[in-house]
Design an enzyme around this catalytic site. Structure first.
Site, PDB file in Angstrom:
ATOM      1  N   PHE A 152      12.789 -34.117   1.753  1.00 24.75           N
ATOM      2  CA  PHE A 152      11.482 -33.631   1.325  1.00 24.75           C
ATOM      3  C   PHE A 152      11.555 -32.452   0.371  1.00 24.75           C
ATOM      4  O   PHE A 152      10.606 -32.182  -0.363  1.00 24.75           O
ATOM      5  CB  PHE A 152      10.641 -33.213   2.549  1.00 24.75           C
ATOM      6  CG  PHE A 152      11.135 -31.954   3.224  1.00 24.75           C
ATOM      7  CD1 PHE A 152      10.775 -30.704   2.750  1.00 24.75           C
ATOM      8  CD2 PHE A 152      11.960 -32.023   4.341  1.00 24.75           C
ATOM      9  CE1 PHE A 152      11.235 -29.545   3.364  1.00 24.75           C
ATOM     10  CE2 PHE A 152      12.427 -30.870   4.956  1.00 24.75           C
ATOM     11  CZ  PHE A 152      12.059 -29.622   4.465  1.00 24.75           C
ATOM     12  N   LYS A 176      14.617 -44.929  -0.401  1.00 28.98           N
ATOM     13  CA  LYS A 176      13.756 -44.527   0.718  1.00 28.98           C
ATOM     14  C   LYS A 176      13.512 -43.023   0.604  1.00 28.98           C
ATOM     15  O   LYS A 176      14.326 -42.218   1.030  1.00 28.98           O
ATOM     16  CB  LYS A 176      14.380 -44.839   2.079  1.00 28.98           C
ATOM     17  CG  LYS A 176      13.337 -44.695   3.222  1.00 28.98           C
ATOM     18  CD  LYS A 176      13.873 -44.113   4.499  1.00 28.98           C
ATOM     19  CE  LYS A 176      13.932 -42.628   4.520  1.00 28.98           C
ATOM     20  NZ  LYS A 176      12.628 -41.926   4.686  1.00 28.98           N
ATOM     21  N   GLU A 179       9.466 -39.471   4.107  1.00 32.95           N
ATOM     22  CA  GLU A 179       8.091 -39.796   4.481  1.00 32.95           C
ATOM     23  C   GLU A 179       7.185 -38.570   4.393  1.00 32.95           C
ATOM     24  O   GLU A 179       5.957 -38.690   4.412  1.00 32.95           O
ATOM     25  CB  GLU A 179       8.042 -40.409   5.883  1.00 32.95           C
ATOM     26  CG  GLU A 179       8.497 -39.507   7.012  1.00 32.95           C
ATOM     27  CD  GLU A 179      10.004 -39.563   7.247  1.00 32.95           C
ATOM     28  OE1 GLU A 179      10.420 -39.253   8.373  1.00 32.95           O
ATOM     29  OE2 GLU A 179      10.760 -39.910   6.311  1.00 32.95           O
ATOM     30  N   ARG A 180       7.780 -37.376   4.274  1.00 33.02           N
ATOM     31  CA  ARG A 180       6.979 -36.156   4.149  1.00 33.02           C
ATOM     32  C   ARG A 180       6.517 -35.907   2.716  1.00 33.02           C
ATOM     33  O   ARG A 180       5.527 -35.223   2.497  1.00 33.02           O
ATOM     34  CB  ARG A 180       7.783 -34.953   4.641  1.00 33.02           C
ATOM     35  CG  ARG A 180       8.119 -35.009   6.124  1.00 33.02           C
ATOM     36  CD  ARG A 180       9.024 -33.857   6.509  1.00 33.02           C
ATOM     37  NE  ARG A 180       9.263 -33.804   7.938  1.00 33.02           N
ATOM     38  CZ  ARG A 180       9.997 -32.869   8.541  1.00 33.02           C
ATOM     39  NH1 ARG A 180      10.570 -31.920   7.813  1.00 33.02           N
ATOM     40  NH2 ARG A 180      10.164 -32.872   9.848  1.00 33.02           N
ATOM     41  N   SER A 229      19.728 -33.517   6.544  1.00 32.81           N
ATOM     42  CA  SER A 229      20.261 -32.636   7.579  1.00 32.81           C
ATOM     43  C   SER A 229      21.647 -33.081   8.037  1.00 32.81           C
ATOM     44  O   SER A 229      22.028 -34.249   7.886  1.00 32.81           O
ATOM     45  CB  SER A 229      19.312 -32.603   8.782  1.00 32.81           C
ATOM     46  OG  SER A 229      19.305 -33.855   9.436  1.00 32.81           O
ATOM     47  N   CYS A 284      19.311 -26.503   0.148  1.00 28.42           N
ATOM     48  CA  CYS A 284      20.687 -26.408   0.626  1.00 28.42           C
ATOM     49  C   CYS A 284      21.493 -25.368  -0.130  1.00 28.42           C
ATOM     50  O   CYS A 284      22.627 -25.081   0.244  1.00 28.42           O
ATOM     51  CB  CYS A 284      21.375 -27.773   0.553  1.00 28.42           C
ATOM     52  SG  CYS A 284      21.606 -28.375  -1.134  1.00 28.42           S
ATOM     53  N   GLU A 384      21.623 -23.674  10.516  1.00 29.76           N
ATOM     54  CA  GLU A 384      20.819 -23.778   9.300  1.00 29.76           C
ATOM     55  C   GLU A 384      19.347 -23.733   9.704  1.00 29.76           C
ATOM     56  O   GLU A 384      18.846 -24.651  10.359  1.00 29.76           O
ATOM     57  CB  GLU A 384      21.115 -25.083   8.551  1.00 29.76           C
ATOM     58  CG  GLU A 384      20.321 -25.203   7.262  1.00 29.76           C
ATOM     59  CD  GLU A 384      20.566 -26.505   6.523  1.00 29.76           C
ATOM     60  OE1 GLU A 384      20.606 -26.476   5.278  1.00 29.76           O
ATOM     61  OE2 GLU A 384      20.712 -27.550   7.176  1.00 29.76           O
TER      62      GLU A 384
END
Length: 483
Positions: A152, A176, A179-180, A229, A284, A384
């Protein structure tokens, strides 16, 4: 009540409703307002997209490389023409400031520009006389259907790391997106079609776990590129590799910024503030930990506090806003839990972002948060957090600072602030991280260099972007002939 659209998947150049009845709301993180609904697509949807991409590969792989490049150049021009609208869409669904979103779109455009160099990137190698009358040559070919799973936090840039280069190399692609943040993906697909990309070469399937697992299990998907993640990266790497796929999985980070006593503190503080709190810390390459020599620690902390207090927090579409919201209410609550953990474990909370009040806001805001006197036993150092939370560790010298940074399980990036050439060399040789910066806060390389690090920050052999990206999206054939 405002009519909210449910997004469709993009398969074979058409917008197609998911077979799933499950949807998830997509809120504007700055206001909480629902701006769209995204389908949680099924394995059936994913398999349809893969089959479409597989069929398109039969013809796309044979398209002359210069022709592919011309389509990418047209695509680049369309992205430039739609730059402002794309940036506003990034801010709307992600929450980052418009200025940051504008810069993200620029990075995405640069990735397309790099991919448009495919005629050069795809060149092989030849040696005419490996033996008397014998020559040998290496030729590059696309590998088939590629799948990309993107996060996202960079809805424009990260997909543009993946599909333009993969497609330039002759592959077809199934994306893909998170979805956020699904809206931007649909828009850049529309523009690619407008640029002349044949139907079926790029496909988008929205969703969550079912789509991811469908990608990993589908034998027609030949390679998977992932950014997200650490736990998910490890799962994707192990599962995809076990299923015989080529895989690169870029994971978490805990980037350390080392400040030596000879550093220019004025510029250092500005760089660290931007790197720590830009994009709400949701990147990141964020500066998560400052490791500072004791001789200048007090002054650095005071200056960081002053700089953080001057940050404007709010809706990223408003003029002058620097710090927007985090992505969701759940992520805000997780961040508040880490702040409380830092307090309970004995760190000195010198700026509490929980106290920043955004008037009349239903958004997911956390203000700049700074901890001093942090140790390696604390969760705020170990994990993190992915939020605007900065930890400060005090050390005696450079070697102790490097020891602290190298103790982290992550190894994505690290920065050094100094005027000493000797210190820079020592830092370069001894630090255990993939992307290094000197006197700058976010050492993310351009598209023509590889991106990522080591340890729990990366799973795979070939990094994203640059020559590594070309290697990842192609396979080699060796031809040896006697004449």
């Amino acid at each position: 009540m405002k009519n909210v659209q449910t997004l469709k998947n993009y398969i074979g150049g058409q917008w197609i409703e998911s077979t799933s009845k499950q949807v998830e709301d997509v809120p504007n993180p700055a206001t909480g307002e629902i701006i769209a609904r995204v389908p949680l697509s099924t394995k059936e949807d994913l398999d349809r997209a893969v089959a479409t991409a597989k069929e398109a590969f039969k013809t796309w792989r044979k398209v002359a490389v210069p022709r592919r490049a011309r389509i990418l150049f047209r695509y680049q021009q369309l992205l430039i023409e739609n730059w402002e609208g794309l940036a506003k869409l990034v801010t709307l669904e992600n929450g980052k400031s418009y200025k940051e979103a504008y810069g993200e779109v620029q990075r995405g455009i640069e990735c397309v520009e790099f991919a448009a160099g495919a005629p050069t990137l795809m060149m092989g190698e030849q040696l005419p006389d490996i033996a008397t009358g014998v020559e040998s040559g290496m030729y590059r070919y696309p590998i088939g259907v590629i799948a990309g799973i993107t996060p996202f936090n960079f809805p424009m840039m990260v997909p543009c790391w993946m599909f333009p280069l993969a497609i330039a190399c002759g592959n077809t692609f199934v994306l893909k997106p998170s979805e956020r943040t699904p809206l931007l993906a649909n828009r850049i697909a529309e523009l690619f079609k407008e640029a002349g990309l044949p139907d079926g070469v790029l496909n988008i399937v929205h969703g969550a776990h079912d789509v991811v697992n469908g990608i990993l299990d589908n034998e027609d998907v030949k390679a998977v590129s992932f950014v997200g993640s650490q736990p998910v990266a490890e799962y994707i790497y192990k599962t995809a590799a076990a299923n015989g796929k080529r895989v690169q999985a870029l994971a978490g980070a805990k980037n350390h910024s080392i400040v030596l006593k000879d550093a220019d503190l004025s510029s250092t503080v500005k760089e660290i503030t931007s790197a720590a709190f830009g994009s709400a810390g949701e990147r990141c390459m964020a500066a998560a930990v400052v490791v500072v020599e004791e001789d200048v620690a007090d002054e650095l902390v005071n200056r960081l506090l002053q700089e953080a207090n001057a940050i404007t927090i709010g809706n990223g579409l408003e003029e002058g806003v620097f710090l927007g919201p985090v992505i969701r209410e759940g992520h805000k609550e997780r961040t508040l839990g880490y702040i409380q953990s830092g307090v309970e474990q004995g760190a000195t909370l010198i700026r509490d972002g929980r106290e920043d009040d955004i008037a009349n806001s239903q958004g997911y805001f956390v203000g700049p948060t700074i901890f001093d006197n942090v140790t390696q036993e604390m969760k705020i150092w170990q994990d993190e957090i992915f939020a605007p939370v900065l930890s400060i560790v005090r050390v005696k010298d450079l070697m102790e600072a490097i020891h602290v940074a190298n103790a982290s399980p992550f190894a994505n990036g690290a920065c050094l602030y100094t005027n000493s050439a000797k210190a820079i060399r020592e830092f370069r040789e001894e630090i255990d991280a993939g992307m290094l910066g000197v006197n700058l806060g976010v050492p993310a390389p351009m598209a023509f260099f590889p991106f990522s690090g080591y340890k729990k920050s990366f799973y795979g052999d070939l990094h994203a972007n640059g020559k590594d990206g070309v290697e990842f999206y192609t396979r080699k054939k060796m031809l040896t002939a006697r004449y």
